[in-house]
Design a protein around this motif. Sequence first.
Motif, PDB file in Angstrom:
ATOM      1  N   SER A   1     -11.962  19.344  23.410  1.00  0.00           N
ATOM      2  CA  SER A   1     -11.533  20.723  23.528  1.00  0.00           C
ATOM      3  C   SER A   1     -11.181  21.017  24.970  1.00  0.00           C
ATOM      4  CB  SER A   1     -12.643  21.656  23.045  1.00  0.00           C
ATOM      5  OG  SER A   1     -12.244  23.006  23.183  1.00  0.00           O
ATOM      6  N   GLY A   2     -10.026  21.663  25.189  1.00  0.00           N
ATOM      7  CA  GLY A   2      -9.612  22.014  26.535  1.00  0.00           C
ATOM      8  C   GLY A   2      -8.863  20.921  27.253  1.00  0.00           C
ATOM      9  N   GLN A   3      -8.695  19.770  26.644  1.00  0.00           N
ATOM     10  CA  GLN A   3      -7.935  18.672  27.245  1.00  0.00           C
ATOM     11  C   GLN A   3      -6.947  18.124  26.235  1.00  0.00           C
ATOM     12  OE1 GLN A   3      -9.102  14.918  29.846  1.00  0.00           O
ATOM     13  NE2 GLN A   3      -9.590  14.511  27.714  1.00  0.00           N
ATOM     14  N   ILE A   4      -5.696  18.019  26.643  1.00  0.00           N
ATOM     15  CA  ILE A   4      -4.660  17.461  25.792  1.00  0.00           C
ATOM     16  C   ILE A   4      -4.527  15.970  26.080  1.00  0.00           C
ATOM     17  CG2 ILE A   4      -2.162  17.430  25.334  1.00  0.00           C
ATOM     18  CD1 ILE A   4      -3.396  19.870  24.175  1.00  0.00           C
ATOM     19  N   LEU A   5      -4.513  15.170  25.032  1.00  0.00           N
ATOM     20  CA  LEU A   5      -4.203  13.748  25.155  1.00  0.00           C
ATOM     21  C   LEU A   5      -2.797  13.525  24.614  1.00  0.00           C
ATOM     22  CD1 LEU A   5      -7.442  11.848  24.075  1.00  0.00           C
ATOM     23  CD2 LEU A   5      -6.599  12.310  26.370  1.00  0.00           C
ATOM     24  N   HIS A   6      -1.909  13.023  25.473  1.00  0.00           N
ATOM     25  CA  HIS A   6      -0.507  12.824  25.113  1.00  0.00           C
ATOM     26  C   HIS A   6      -0.180  11.343  25.161  1.00  0.00           C
ATOM     27  CE1 HIS A   6       3.833  13.646  24.916  1.00  0.00           C
ATOM     28  NE2 HIS A   6       3.967  12.748  25.870  1.00  0.00           N
ATOM     29  N   ALA A   7       0.257  10.782  24.038  1.00  0.00           N
ATOM     30  CA  ALA A   7       0.616   9.370  23.961  1.00  0.00           C
ATOM     31  C   ALA A   7       2.045   9.168  24.462  1.00  0.00           C
ATOM     32  CB  ALA A   7       0.487   8.867  22.525  1.00  0.00           C
ATOM     33  N   SER A   8       2.205   8.269  25.404  1.00  0.00           N
ATOM     34  CA  SER A   8       3.509   8.036  26.021  1.00  0.00           C
ATOM     35  C   SER A   8       3.772   6.543  26.120  1.00  0.00           C
ATOM     36  CB  SER A   8       3.530   8.649  27.434  1.00  0.00           C
ATOM     37  OG  SER A   8       4.661   8.228  28.168  1.00  0.00           O
ATOM     38  N   TRP A   9       5.051   6.182  26.086  1.00  0.00           N
ATOM     39  CA  TRP A   9       5.398   4.828  26.502  1.00  0.00           C
ATOM     40  C   TRP A   9       4.992   4.651  27.957  1.00  0.00           C
ATOM     41  CZ3 TRP A   9      10.037   7.291  24.219  1.00  0.00           C
ATOM     42  CH2 TRP A   9      10.182   6.993  22.856  1.00  0.00           C
ATOM     43  N   GLY A  10       4.884   3.407  28.385  1.00  0.00           N
ATOM     44  CA  GLY A  10       4.407   3.137  29.735  1.00  0.00           C
ATOM     45  C   GLY A  10       5.499   3.132  30.787  1.00  0.00           C
ATOM     46  N   GLY A  11       5.099   2.711  31.978  1.00  0.00           N
ATOM     47  CA  GLY A  11       6.044   2.570  33.090  1.00  0.00           C
ATOM     48  C   GLY A  11       6.593   3.888  33.558  1.00  0.00           C
ATOM     49  N   GLY A  12       7.917   3.935  33.727  1.00  0.00           N
ATOM     50  CA  GLY A  12       8.563   5.124  34.248  1.00  0.00           C
ATOM     51  C   GLY A  12       8.409   6.332  33.351  1.00  0.00           C
ATOM     52  N   VAL A  13       8.307   6.121  32.030  1.00  0.00           N
ATOM     53  CA  VAL A  13       8.151   7.254  31.117  1.00  0.00           C
ATOM     54  C   VAL A  13       6.814   7.942  31.359  1.00  0.00           C
ATOM     55  CG1 VAL A  13       8.074   7.997  28.713  1.00  0.00           C
ATOM     56  CG2 VAL A  13       9.627   6.164  29.392  1.00  0.00           C
ATOM     57  N   GLY A  14       5.755   7.165  31.478  1.00  0.00           N
ATOM     58  CA  GLY A  14       4.446   7.741  31.753  1.00  0.00           C
ATOM     59  C   GLY A  14       4.420   8.480  33.077  1.00  0.00           C
ATOM     60  N   ASP A  15       5.057   7.912  34.090  1.00  0.00           N
ATOM     61  CA  ASP A  15       5.121   8.575  35.392  1.00  0.00           C
ATOM     62  C   ASP A  15       5.869   9.904  35.298  1.00  0.00           C
ATOM     63  OD1 ASP A  15       3.801   6.401  36.449  1.00  0.00           O
ATOM     64  OD2 ASP A  15       5.612   5.445  37.248  1.00  0.00           O
ATOM     65  N   THR A  16       6.948   9.916  34.528  1.00  0.00           N
ATOM     66  CA  THR A  16       7.719  11.147  34.353  1.00  0.00           C
ATOM     67  C   THR A  16       6.877  12.219  33.680  1.00  0.00           C
ATOM     68  OG1 THR A  16       9.817   9.955  34.224  1.00  0.00           O
ATOM     69  CG2 THR A  16       9.755  12.163  33.261  1.00  0.00           C
ATOM     70  N   TRP A  17       6.143  11.833  32.647  1.00  0.00           N
ATOM     71  CA  TRP A  17       5.338  12.823  31.925  1.00  0.00           C
ATOM     72  C   TRP A  17       4.191  13.338  32.777  1.00  0.00           C
ATOM     73  CZ3 TRP A  17       5.919  15.776  27.830  1.00  0.00           C
ATOM     74  CH2 TRP A  17       7.069  15.528  27.060  1.00  0.00           C
ATOM     75  N   THR A  18       3.663  12.496  33.635  1.00  0.00           N
ATOM     76  CA  THR A  18       2.601  12.960  34.527  1.00  0.00           C
ATOM     77  C   THR A  18       3.145  13.942  35.559  1.00  0.00           C
ATOM     78  OG1 THR A  18       1.333  10.908  34.268  1.00  0.00           O
ATOM     79  CG2 THR A  18       0.892  12.236  36.228  1.00  0.00           C
ATOM     80  N   GLY A  19       4.222  13.550  36.247  1.00  0.00           N
ATOM     81  CA  GLY A  19       4.725  14.360  37.346  1.00  0.00           C
ATOM     82  C   GLY A  19       5.512  15.588  36.935  1.00  0.00           C
ATOM     83  N   ALA A  20       6.270  15.497  35.852  1.00  0.00           N
ATOM     84  CA  ALA A  20       7.152  16.602  35.461  1.00  0.00           C
ATOM     85  C   ALA A  20       6.491  17.562  34.481  1.00  0.00           C
ATOM     86  CB  ALA A  20       8.435  16.048  34.842  1.00  0.00           C
ATOM     87  N   PHE A  21       5.567  17.079  33.671  1.00  0.00           N
ATOM     88  CA  PHE A  21       5.025  17.912  32.594  1.00  0.00           C
ATOM     89  C   PHE A  21       3.512  18.137  32.709  1.00  0.00           C
ATOM     90  CE2 PHE A  21       8.931  16.041  30.954  1.00  0.00           C
ATOM     91  CZ  PHE A  21       9.539  17.110  30.321  1.00  0.00           C
ATOM     92  N   ALA A  22       2.721  17.064  32.764  1.00  0.00           N
ATOM     93  CA  ALA A  22       1.270  17.197  32.653  1.00  0.00           C
ATOM     94  C   ALA A  22       0.656  17.921  33.853  1.00  0.00           C
ATOM     95  CB  ALA A  22       0.632  15.830  32.481  1.00  0.00           C
ATOM     96  N   GLU A  23       0.927  17.438  35.046  1.00  0.00           N
ATOM     97  CA  GLU A  23       0.317  18.048  36.224  1.00  0.00           C
ATOM     98  C   GLU A  23       0.732  19.509  36.401  1.00  0.00           C
ATOM     99  OE1 GLU A  23       1.245  15.374  39.398  1.00  0.00           O
ATOM    100  OE2 GLU A  23      -0.406  13.988  38.903  1.00  0.00           O
ATOM    101  N   PRO A  24       2.025  19.853  36.247  1.00  0.00           N
ATOM    102  CA  PRO A  24       2.387  21.270  36.351  1.00  0.00           C
ATOM    103  C   PRO A  24       1.739  22.149  35.281  1.00  0.00           C
ATOM    104  CG  PRO A  24       4.316  19.890  36.671  1.00  0.00           C
ATOM    105  CD  PRO A  24       3.223  18.990  36.199  1.00  0.00           C
ATOM    106  N   PHE A  25       1.588  21.625  34.057  1.00  0.00           N
ATOM    107  CA  PHE A  25       0.938  22.403  33.004  1.00  0.00           C
ATOM    108  C   PHE A  25      -0.520  22.677  33.367  1.00  0.00           C
ATOM    109  CE2 PHE A  25      -1.527  22.642  29.022  1.00  0.00           C
ATOM    110  CZ  PHE A  25      -0.864  23.682  28.375  1.00  0.00           C
ATOM    111  N   THR A  26      -1.192  21.669  33.884  1.00  0.00           N
ATOM    112  CA  THR A  26      -2.586  21.840  34.284  1.00  0.00           C
ATOM    113  C   THR A  26      -2.709  22.872  35.398  1.00  0.00           C
ATOM    114  OG1 THR A  26      -3.122  19.559  33.654  1.00  0.00           O
ATOM    115  CG2 THR A  26      -4.624  20.659  35.159  1.00  0.00           C
ATOM    116  N   GLU A  27      -1.802  22.795  36.372  1.00  0.00           N
ATOM    117  CA  GLU A  27      -1.834  23.755  37.474  1.00  0.00           C
ATOM    118  C   GLU A  27      -1.572  25.176  36.990  1.00  0.00           C
ATOM    119  OE1 GLU A  27       1.034  22.354  40.269  1.00  0.00           O
ATOM    120  OE2 GLU A  27      -0.072  20.512  40.732  1.00  0.00           O
ATOM    121  N   GLU A  28      -0.694  25.316  36.001  1.00  0.00           N
ATOM    122  CA  GLU A  28      -0.302  26.639  35.522  1.00  0.00           C
ATOM    123  C   GLU A  28      -1.332  27.250  34.590  1.00  0.00           C
ATOM    124  OE1 GLU A  28       3.206  28.182  32.600  1.00  0.00           O
ATOM    125  OE2 GLU A  28       3.872  27.148  34.410  1.00  0.00           O
TER     126      GLU A  28
END
Length: 352
Positions: free
Chosen positions: A29-56
């Motif tokens: 509860s309170g934490q989203i687990l998002h399944a992603s392909w690895g490599g550049g896709v995972g980096d994109t999801w961390t930097g563009a989506f996950a971290e900003p969502f957490t901050e917001e």
Amino acid sequence: MTITRRQTLLGAAGATAALALPRSLMAQSGQILHASWGGGVGDTWTGAFAEPFTEETGNAVRIVEVPNPEAQFRAQAGNPQYHTGIGTFVQGVNLMRDDMLETFSIDEIPNMRNIDEKYWLKTEDGRLAGITPYFAYYGIAVNTNEASMDDFGSWKNLADEKWAGRLGMTRPIYLSTYDLTILSKAAGGDEFNTAGGMELLKGMAKNVLNVSNSLAQQNTMLERGEVAAMPFYSVRVWSLNEAGVDYVKMVIPEEGALLLPYVVVAPKGVADRELVAQWLNFIAGAAPQERGMEISGYIPASNEAEASDAVREKIGMSFADLRAKLYQPDWGHIAAAQKETVADIDQMLANL
């Protein structure tokens, strides 16, 4: 639970790939687990989506890199361990048809109103089964040390005998979905009328030096000039260019390139549904999609997204102008016909 045809095809491989998560990664509860392909896709999801969502929002999102998010969803059906995952549009269609996805109303994910409805993954009664975060496109990658970009102004050029032994090609599973579709359009047909496309595919196959088994191998073939050109993904060429390989260029032929929408889906019965809807709505917004473009070259799906001057210079046009050059087929039909189409292509290649 009824076992579907696609679950049977996944077999042991899918089950092995989707072993239970460690307890530290189980959905909480309170934490989203998002399944992603690895490599550049995972980096994109961390930097563009996950971290900003957490901050917001203050709600953490953990990106878990897996070989195949779809296989994870199938193996965990009825007991989902992830809240969301990324997939191709065809994978989303198949999961939806097998009744394995949570659905949402447009009121729960209002940012989807800013994405053209033709890019929605939705059920027959109009509910959203997936969120469209961005696109890539499938065009022709050219090593300009080996050929001119003008040599591939049409998809038909790939069947020209002068390229014998000079082209690369992917495996039949992707040929059936991507190459045959856009070659059929170039031949005057479409995904419903593929006879002309099959002839062009046959001509291209005769010119192929190597059928590659991985994206890494395709990158290497293009970078080293082992092949002059091959149908390829825009985001892979973007990554090569960002790494300094500026002599590999992407061509959108006169017939257009194939638009490749991706989807983010939630498994049926997902926990923390309200939080998941908030996360999905964030993904559908313009700002994270613009960041995704900056990081890895994915084209925003939101009509409100705008290209920065740097991005506009790289792609040579606005997002709207680029989308206008891309062909969006009926992915539902392609997914339904895939097994038979792969068999036809296998037979064609065996007879060369």
